[in-house]
Design a protein around this motif. Structure first.
Motif, mmCIF file in Angstrom:
data_model
loop_
_atom_site.group_PDB
_atom_site.id
_atom_site.type_symbol
_atom_site.label_atom_id
_atom_site.label_comp_id
_atom_site.label_asym_id
_atom_site.label_seq_id
_atom_site.Cartn_x
_atom_site.Cartn_y
_atom_site.Cartn_z
ATOM 1 N N SER A 191 -6.018 9.515 -10.080
ATOM 2 C CA SER A 191 -6.240 8.498 -9.056
ATOM 3 C C SER A 191 -4.922 7.914 -8.562
ATOM 4 C CB SER A 191 -7.129 7.387 -9.627
ATOM 5 O OG SER A 191 -7.265 6.349 -8.702
ATOM 6 N N ILE A 192 -3.992 7.712 -9.475
ATOM 7 C CA ILE A 192 -2.673 7.183 -9.087
ATOM 8 C C ILE A 192 -1.953 8.188 -8.195
ATOM 9 C CG2 ILE A 192 -0.397 6.488 -9.931
ATOM 10 C CD1 ILE A 192 -2.654 4.424 -10.395
ATOM 11 N N ARG A 193 -1.997 9.460 -8.568
ATOM 12 C CA ARG A 193 -1.353 10.493 -7.754
ATOM 13 C C ARG A 193 -1.964 10.492 -6.351
ATOM 14 N NH1 ARG A 193 -2.796 14.788 -10.254
ATOM 15 N NH2 ARG A 193 -1.230 14.645 -11.879
ATOM 16 N N GLN A 194 -3.305 10.395 -6.270
ATOM 17 C CA GLN A 194 -3.958 10.389 -4.965
ATOM 18 C C GLN A 194 -3.586 9.149 -4.167
ATOM 19 O OE1 GLN A 194 -5.756 13.085 -3.766
ATOM 20 N NE2 GLN A 194 -5.356 11.946 -1.878
ATOM 21 N N THR A 195 -3.498 8.007 -4.832
ATOM 22 C CA THR A 195 -3.075 6.765 -4.154
ATOM 23 C C THR A 195 -1.676 6.935 -3.585
ATOM 24 O OG1 THR A 195 -4.478 5.370 -5.544
ATOM 25 C CG2 THR A 195 -2.558 4.308 -4.516
ATOM 26 N N LEU A 196 -0.784 7.516 -4.370
ATOM 27 C CA LEU A 196 0.594 7.738 -3.899
ATOM 28 C C LEU A 196 0.616 8.688 -2.713
ATOM 29 C CD1 LEU A 196 2.387 7.999 -7.341
ATOM 30 C CD2 LEU A 196 2.686 6.190 -5.653
#
Length: 96
Positions: free
Chosen positions: A83-88
């Motif tokens: 999820s963090i990777r996608q947010t970035l």
């Protein structure tokens, strides 16, 4: 520095090597010209603060100098790296 914080720093550094994030030149804050941030992308003017307190003065200092700020928690990075990777990616795409 908590274990979550240290682990999150390593995980974020690894994420920035991901081929879709690499063009945005994320790096440790000082390397990216933003020493107040844990990580930053100079081309996007995006500073990442890890485990920042709600009243962290760095947020105002960075926004006053035209940096956008993304605050993440170490536990959040550890527990849901996808999820963090996608947010970035989404943030970089929106700003780029």
């Amino acid at each position: 520095m908590t274990n979550d914080h240290a682990l999150a720093r390593r995980m974020l550094a690894d994420m920035f090597l991901y081929y879709r994030l690499r063009p945005h030149r994320f790096a440790e804050g000082a390397v990216a010209g933003c020493p107040k941030a844990d990580f930053a992308s100079a081309p996007l003017r995006l500073a990442i603060l890890l485990d920042a307190a709600p009243d962290d003065p760095r947020t105002d200092e960075l926004t006053d100098t035209d940096w956008r700020v993304l605050a993440l928690s170490g536990a959040q990075v550890r527990d849901d790296p996808g999820s963090i990777r996608q947010t970035l990616l989404d943030t970089a795409q929106a700003l780029g």
